[in-house]
Design an enzyme around this catalytic site. Structure first.
Site, PDB file in Angstrom:
ATOM      1  N   CYS B 177       0.802  -1.226   0.000  1.00  0.00           N
ATOM      2  CA  CYS B 177       0.000   0.000   0.000  1.00  0.00           C
ATOM      3  C   CYS B 177       0.830   1.268   0.000  1.00  0.00           C
ATOM      4  CB  CYS B 177      -0.956  -0.036   1.172  1.00  0.00           C
ATOM      5  SG  CYS B 177      -2.018  -1.485   1.089  1.00  0.00           S
ATOM      6  N   HIS B 317      -2.331   8.621   5.425  1.00  0.00           N
ATOM      7  CA  HIS B 317      -2.584   7.285   4.862  1.00  0.00           C
ATOM      8  C   HIS B 317      -4.045   6.950   5.198  1.00  0.00           C
ATOM      9  CE1 HIS B 317      -1.681   3.485   3.100  1.00  0.00           C
ATOM     10  NE2 HIS B 317      -1.876   2.800   4.201  1.00  0.00           N
ATOM     11  N   GLU B 328      -0.870   5.726  12.930  1.00  0.00           N
ATOM     12  CA  GLU B 328      -0.489   6.928  12.177  1.00  0.00           C
ATOM     13  C   GLU B 328      -0.569   8.148  13.088  1.00  0.00           C
ATOM     14  OE1 GLU B 328      -2.638   7.529   8.521  1.00  0.00           O
ATOM     15  OE2 GLU B 328      -1.234   9.088   7.857  1.00  0.00           O
ATOM     16  N   LYS B 349      -9.009   8.733   1.424  1.00  0.00           N
ATOM     17  CA  LYS B 349      -9.619   7.404   1.368  1.00  0.00           C
ATOM     18  C   LYS B 349     -11.047   7.401   1.903  1.00  0.00           C
ATOM     19  CE  LYS B 349      -5.252   4.814   1.598  1.00  0.00           C
ATOM     20  NZ  LYS B 349      -4.247   5.849   1.916  1.00  0.00           N
ATOM     21  N   HIS B 354      -9.459   2.853  -0.523  1.00  0.00           N
ATOM     22  CA  HIS B 354      -8.016   2.609  -0.514  1.00  0.00           C
ATOM     23  C   HIS B 354      -7.639   2.092  -1.891  1.00  0.00           C
ATOM     24  CE1 HIS B 354      -4.053   1.596   0.439  1.00  0.00           C
ATOM     25  NE2 HIS B 354      -4.209   0.942   1.576  1.00  0.00           N
ATOM     26  N   PHE B 413       1.305  -3.467   4.163  1.00  0.00           N
ATOM     27  CA  PHE B 413       1.599  -4.821   4.632  1.00  0.00           C
ATOM     28  C   PHE B 413       3.057  -5.147   4.315  1.00  0.00           C
ATOM     29  CE2 PHE B 413      -2.910  -6.856   4.141  1.00  0.00           C
ATOM     30  CZ  PHE B 413      -3.328  -6.132   5.241  1.00  0.00           C
TER      31      PHE B 413
END
Lengths: 380, 427
Positions: B177, B317, B328, B349, B354, B413
Site C-alpha cells: 500500500c 494514509h 499513524e 480514502k 483505498h 503490509f
C-alpha cells in the site's frame, strides 16, 4: 559527486545444485544438472535441493507463514548476510536497504481444481465462486504469495529494516534491482544493500503461464545454446540468490572482505525484433566495459534457450568478447526468472573470490523483454 | 551558464511539472478535485461481479473505463495510460510518444484470474475433476498465447513505456500500500543522482475482483458496513471498521528544476523529501511503539532539510482500519509533538477508498493540488470522534488554509512505510 566504489561482500545461493558458493563454483568445471522430468511431466524443471529451513528461519511459525518461493529467498538472504559477517548485527541490519526482485503467486491447487470442477454446473457461478473462496482459501495464503512479502519476511526473520523495495517484471526485475542498488551506493544514497530474488519452479501455475506463451523446453535436457534448433525454450529452476552490496569505504571501515568489485550494471528494454538483442547487448557492453581487458575473464550468460534471442546473444558475445569462455547459468541451475541475474552475479563473484577468473561479465536477456549486463572484477 | 539550483544537501531540486489522476470520482484533475473538495464519495455497491456470500459488497471501482479482456492488468494499464497522458499533457514535455526520462510504475501483483482459468478448463475438454494438468494441456494448443504476456508482472510497465516512449529499463514495483509513494521516491533518487532529467512516476490499481476482495476480507481488513456505501470509509472515527477497496491511477512528471526552468515549464511544486523504513514486527501489523513509522516521517522531514514545525498539513494514509489510524496518529504526535493537534490532516480514502498500489501516487497528486489551490479536502463520514485520536481531521467539509508544505504518508503490509514531503517552494 564522485562515484563510490561498490563491493560485493556477501553471497547467498541456493539452487538445484545445492546451497552455498563452493558447490556452484565447482559446477563451473562441469556438472550433471539436476532435472526432474516426472513430477510435472511432460515438463522438466530443476528442483531445489532439500534445505534445513531452521538453519536460516529458526521459528516454525515464520516457516508456516511462507510459501516455498519466500522460504527459498529468506534462506538465501540469511546465507548472504552470514557470508558478509552481518548476521545478527542489529545496528547495521537496521540501516541496511533491501531491494528484492520478486514474482509472487503460489496457489492452493486443490482448491482451484475443486472450484474449476464445480463452476460449470453451479446454479449461480458467481455465488459459487464467492462461497468456495470465502470458505476454502487459507487467510494467510494471501501473505504467502504477495510479491512484497518476500522482502517483508526478510525484514521479520533477519531484521533488515532500512528500506525495503520490491521490483517486479520477470528477469528484468533482477537486473534493475542490482542496477539501482549499485547506483544508489555509488551516489551516496545508501551504504549497504541486500539485493536478490527467489523462484519456485515447482508450481503448475508457473508452468501454465509459460506454456501458454510456448516458452518451455519440451525435450530431454540440452544446453541452452543447442535448444533453438529444436523449438527452443527454457527449463524453469528453483532457487534463490542474494548479494550484499556495500560501499567500499563503509565495508573497508568495518573490515569486511570484498569478494569482488561491481564495476558497472547496465540495463535496457528494447522493442524485440530480429537483431534487437544483438544491438542492445553491444550498446550495454560499451557501457559496462569501456576498454576492458578481456583476458583471464569469463562470461556468465543468463541465456534462456528461447529461439532467436539465444542465437543473437551467442553471436553478440562471440563478437564482443572473442575467445572468452562463456558459461550458461541456465545449463547449471535452469531458468530462475527474477532470480536469474542475481544468481549469475552471485556465481560470478564467488568464482572470482575463489580465484577462477580475474573479471567476469554477467548477462541477462529476458525470455520476452529486457536486457542487462554487469561487470565485476577481482579485488586482490 | 547560471549556477545550478541545489537543495540544502547539494542535490538537484526535484520539481513537479505534470499531474494526472483517475479515480472512482472521475477522470482528470478538475473532476477529481471538485469531487474531493466537495466531499463526494466514489464508493458504491459492486455490480462488476456477484457479491452473494460476501461480507463486503461495496468498493470504489472505476466503472467508466473499459478494458479487454477485463482483468486487473488490463484495467490497471488503461488507468495508468489515462493518468500519464494527462500528466504529460500538463507538463508539455518531450514529443508525443517520446518522454525524455525514466519510468517508475507501481503495479498490482497480477496473476491469471478466474475467467481465464475457466476458459482453459473448458478448452481442455476435461471430464470430471479438473486439475492444473488439464489447464496446462489446454495451454499447449497455443490458443492462449496472448494471455502469457497479459499476466506477466512486467507487461503493464512495458506497454506504458512503449506508448509514451520513456527511456531505459522501466521499473515495475510493489511495496504493497505504499507502492505509489515508492515510485515517486525512485524518481526523486534518479534525478538527484543526475541519472535522468525527468522521471515519470505512476501508481495504478484496477484489481477489484472477487478473489482480491475475498483475500482482504479474510484478513478482516475491509469495512463490512455496506449500507449506505458512501458512509463506510470512516478514517479516524471511533466506529471505523476497515478500509474499502478502491481503484484508480495517478501520474507525476518529476523534473530536475533546472531542466524545467530551461524549457520554460510551469512548476507545480517540489518533492522536497522522502523517508522510508521497514518494520520487522509483523506481516500486517506495525511495531506497537510505532518506531518505524516515526522514523519514516522523521526521515522524510530531515531529507527535505526541514524541521517538523515546517509541516502545514498532512495528507494521511488514513485507511480507516482500527490499527492504521491509531498508529499513524501516534507516529505523527511523536514527531510533530503537541503542535500536531492543530495541524490539519485529512484522508482522501474517506471518499475514494483505498486505491492500494495507486494510493501513494493519487494522494501525492491531491497533496500537490492542495499546495496549488490552498484548499484541504475533508475527511468525510466523521461523525463519531475517537477520543484516542486527538487530530484536526478536517471533518466532513473542505477548508481553505495557507499551506506551503505537505507531508503524505503511505504504510503497507510487509512493514512498508514511506513518507513524502511536498512543497510549494524549495526548502
Amino acid at each position: 559527486m564522485s562515484k563510490r566504489e561498490v563491493w560485493i561482500t556477501g553471497i547467498g545461493l541456493v539452487s538445484s545444485l545445492g546451497e552455498g558458493t563452493e558447490t556452484h563454483v565447482a559446477a563451473l568445471g562441469g556438472v550433471t544438472p539436476s532435472v526432474d522430468g516426472e513430477r510435472f511431466a511432460p515438463h522438466r524443471l530443476h528442483p531445489a535441493v532439500p534445505l534445513a529451513w531452521e538453519q536460516q528461519i529458526p521459528k516454525k511459525a515464520d516457516q508456516r507463514q511462507m510459501e516455498a518461493w519466500q522460504k527459498l529467498g529468506v534462506y538465501a538472504a540469511g546465507l548472504a548476510l552470514a557470508d558478509a559477517g552481518l548476521k545478527d548485527d542489529k545496528e547495521r541490519l537496521g540501516r541496511m536497504e533491501l531491494v528484492v526482485a520478486a514474482g509472487g503467486g503460489e496457489r492452493d491447487y486443490v482448491v482451484d481444481g475443486q472450484i474449476l470442477t464445480g463452476l460449470p454446473t453451479a446454479n449461480d457461478a458467481g455465488a459459487f465462486l464467492n462461497e468456495r473462496l470465502m470458505n476454502d482459501l487459507r487467510p494467510t495464503l494471501f501473505l504467502a504469495q504477495l510479491s512484497n512479502l518476500l522482502a517483508g519476511n526478510i525484514s521479520i526473520v533477519h531484521g533488515v529494516t532500512g528500506g525495503t523495495r520490491t521490483f517486479m517484471g520477470e528477469e528484468q526485475a533482477g537486473v534493475d534491482a542490482v542496477r539501482i542498488a549499485a547506483a544508489r551506493i555509488a551516489a551516496g544514497q545508501g551504504d549497504t544493500f541486500l539485493v536478490g530474488g527467489a523462484y519456485n519452479a515447482e508450481r503448475p501455475d508457473i508452468l501454465l503461464i509459460y506454456e501458454m506463451g510456448g516458452f518451455l523446453w519440451a525435450h530431454d535436457f540440452a544446453s541452452v545454446w543447442d535448444r533453438p534448433g529444436h523449438g527452443g525454450g527454457f527449463i524453469p529452476g528453483s532457487g534463490a540468490a542474494f548479494l550484499v552490496l556495500e560501499a567500499a569505504d563503509t565495508a573497508g571501515a568495518r573490515g569486511a572482505r570484498p569478494l569482488a568489485r561491481l564495476d558497472a550494471v547496465a540495463a535496457d528494454l528494447t522493442r524485440r525484433a530480429p537483431g534487437s538483442v544483438d544491438r542492445s547487448l553491444a550498446r550495454l557492453w560499451a557501457q559496462v566495459s569501456p576498454g576492458a581487458p578481456r583476458s583471464k575473464g569469463a562470461i556468465l550468460s543468463g541465456a534462456t534457450g528461447v529461439v532467436g534471442i539465444t542465437e543473437e546473444e551467442r553471436g553478440a558475445l562471440a563478437r564482443l568478447a572473442q575467445g572468452v569462455r562463456v558459461y550458461a547459468t541456465g545449463d547449471l541451475i535452469g531458468h530462475m526468472l527474477e532470480a536469474q541475474f542475481p544468481a549469475g552475479l552471485a556465481l560470478a563473484a564467488a568464482a572470482l573470490a575463489a580465484g577462477s577468473f580475474e573479471e567476469a561479465t554477467v548477462t541477462s536477456v529476458g525470455h520476452t523483454r529486457g536486457e542487462g549486463l554487469a561487470r565485476i572484477t577481482r579485488i586482490t | 551558464m547560471t549556477t545550478p539550483h541545489r537543495d540544502r544537501s547539494g542535490r538537484p531540486l526535484v520539481a513537479v511539472t505534470g499531474l494526472g489522476i483517475v479515480t472512482s470520482l472521475g477522470e482528470g484533475r478538475d473532476d477529481n478535485w471538485a469531487a474531493l473538495t466537495g466531499g463526494r464519495s466514489g464508493i458504491h455497491r459492486i455490480d462488476r461481479f456477484a457479491t452473494d456470500n460476501l461480507r463486503t459488497t461495496i468498493a470504489a471501482t472505476v466503472d467508466f473505463v473499459a478494458a479487454e479482456p477485463f482483468c486487473a492488468p488490463a484495467l490497471s494499464q488503461e488507468l495508468a495510460v489515462r493518468a500519464v497522458a494527462e500528466a504529460i499533457g500538463q507538463a508539455a514535455i518531450g514529443q508525443a510518444g517520446d518522454f525524455p526520462g525514466a519510468l517508475f510504475i507501481a503495479v498490482p501483483p497480477v496473476e491469471m484470474e478466474w475467467p481465464q482459468r475457466l476458459a482453459l478448463a473448458q478448452a481442455s475438454g476435461a471430464a470430471g475433476d479438473v486439475t492444473y494438468a488439464d489447464l496446462i494441456a489446454a495451454a499447449r494448443s497455443g490458443r492462449f498465447k496472448t494471455w502469457h504476456d497479459l499476466f506477466l508482472f512486467g507487461s503493464v510497465a512495458d506497454h506504458v513505456a512503449e506508448r509514451f516512449g520513456t527511456k531505459g529499463s522501466p521499473v515495475s514495483l510493489s511495496t504493497a500500500c505504499s507502492s505509489g509513494a515508492t515510485a515517486i521516491q525512485l524518481g526523486v533518487e534518479a534525478i538527484r543522482r543526475g541519472e535522468v532529467e525527468a522521471a515519470l512516476c505512476v501508481g495504478t490499481d484496477g484489481s477489484v475482483n472477487p478473489e482480491s476482495l475475498i483475500r482482504f476480507s479474510l484478513l478482516s481488513a475491509l469495512s463490512t458496513q455496506n449500507d449506505p456505501p458512501g458512509a463506510a470509509s470512516k478514517p479516524f472515527s471511533k466506529n471505523r471498521d476497515g478500509f474499502v477497496m478502491g481503484e484508480g491511477a495517478a501520474a507525476l512528471v518529476l523534473e530536475d528544476y533546472d531542466h524545467a526552468l530551461a524549457r520554460g515549464a510551469t512548476v507545480l511544486g517540489f518533492v522536497l523529501g522522502c523517508g522510508e523504513r521497514g518494520d520487522s514486527f509483523h506481516r500486517t501489523r506495525s511495531s506497537p511503539d510505532g518506531a518505524p513509522i516515526i522514523a519514516a516521517i522523521r526521515e522524510a522531514i530531515d531529507d527535505a532539510g526541514l524541521t517538523p514545525d515546517a509541516i502545514d498539513y498532512v495528507n494521511a494514509h488514513g485507511t480507516a482500519t482500527p490499527e492504521n489510524d491509531k498508529m499513524e496518529s501516534l507516529g505523527l504526535m511523536a514527531v510533530l509533538g503537541e503542535r500536531m493537534s492543530g495541524v490539519p490532516i485529512s484522508s482522501n480514502k474517506s471518499m475514494i477508498g483505498h486505491t492500494l498500489t495507486a494510493a501513494g501516487a493519487i494522494e501525492a497528486v491531491a497533496s500537490l493540488m492542495t499546495l496549488q489551490t490552498g484548499r484541504l479536502p475533508p475527511t468525510i463520514n466523521f461523525q463519531v470522534p475517537d477520543p484516542a485520536i486527538a487530530l484536526d481531521v478536517v471533518p466532513n467539509v473542505a477548508r481553505d488554509a495557507s499551506v506551503t508544505r505537505v507531508l503524505s504518508n503511505s504504510f503497507g503490509f510487509g512493514g512498508q512505510n514511506t513518507c513524502l514531503v511536498f512543497g510549494a517552494e524549495p526548502a
